[in-house]
Write a protein that holds these residues in place. Structure first.
Motif: not given
Length: 261
Positions: A157-162, A174, A178, A181
């Motif tokens: 999961y990331s900011s682009d794929n929460p 969520n 960032p 990471k």
């Protein structure tokens, strides 16, 4: 008992019907917050669990939350003497509560045989409070739950794929993705050198710290990850760097149900 209001025990009991009782060890919990109003809620809740699970004893019976250690811990002693409970553990207890539970049980010739707390790279309160040392010095297994922080430490999961919006996980994690990471990138980097993935390394870290990770397995490849985690070698430098990156995130993942250790 508290998971699905007993449905999880019922489902597990049906699965276990195909196995001899000696082929597996069984663990379940007493939760003070769900206790009834009878004279002995611990024994009553145990009997309900035994019925749903289709067995006459539990290998490891947990007091799920501390609530009132002096009130609930003595209730375990008759269950240990009867053989309906073989061993007892405590979950979400701080060090003073663990010590009190151990004293109460010790007076009857028993002891706390396992401890289960939230423990991860992002939440090391049990280590900082001395609980891991307490376990190590007494040979008590420490079971670590939320080692992967409900998926936040998997690198998936990331900011682009929460995490999926509308879930408790999304609400909790969520906003901090960032900051995570650099840590999840390092987990992935270490894993890549050993044909493993980020969550495998996070699990291997917990093993290297002397704990037994409790990992939610919902897909076959999760089992493969656990196998990999058991064979990963982390150096002292790896562990120090991971913990430094975790500290640098400056996030808190303490659950709403948890108090300071």
């Amino acid at each position: 008992m508290v998971y699905g209001m007993g449905r999880s025990e019922t489902m597990l009991g049906k699965i276990l019907e195909r196995y001899a009782r000696s082929d597996y060890q069984l663990s379940t919990k007493f939760t003070p917050q769900a206790a009834g109003t009878s004279d002995d809620p611990v024994a009553d809740m145990l009997e309900q669990s035994l019925s749903r699970l289709g067995t006459d004893y539990i290998d490891l019976y947990w007091i799920h939350n501390p609530a009132d250690v002096a009130r609930w811990t003595p209730r375990l002693i008759p269950l240990l003497k009867s053989g309906k409970v073989k061993h007892v553990g405590v979950s979400n207890h701080n060090l003073s509560e663990i010590e009190l539970a151990n004293r109460i049980l010790g007076e009857a010739g028993f002891q706390v045989d396992a401890i289960q707390n939230h423990y991860s790279l992002l939440y090391r309160s049990s280590e900082q409070a001395g609980i891991l040392n307490y376990c190590r010095n007494r040979g008590i297994p420490f079971f670590a739950y939320m080692v992967l922080e409900q998926g936040a430490l998997t690198g998936k999961y990331s900011s682009d794929n929460p995490l999926p919006e509308g879930t408790n996980r999304a609400q909790a994690y969520n906003g901090m993705l960032p900051r995570l990471k650099p840590l999840t990138d390092k987990l992935a980097s270490i894993g890549e050198k050993q044909s493993a993935a980020a969550p495998d390394v996070a699990t291997a870290w917990a093993i290297a710290k002397g704990t037994t990770p409790i990992i939610g397995v919902t897909k076959p490849h999760h089992v493969d990850g656990l196998v990999r985690a058991g064979s990963i070698t982390l150096t002292g430098a790896d562990i120090a760097e991971l913990e430094a990156l975790a500290d640098a995130t400056d996030v808190s993942t303490r659950g709403w149900w948890e108090k300071e250790m």
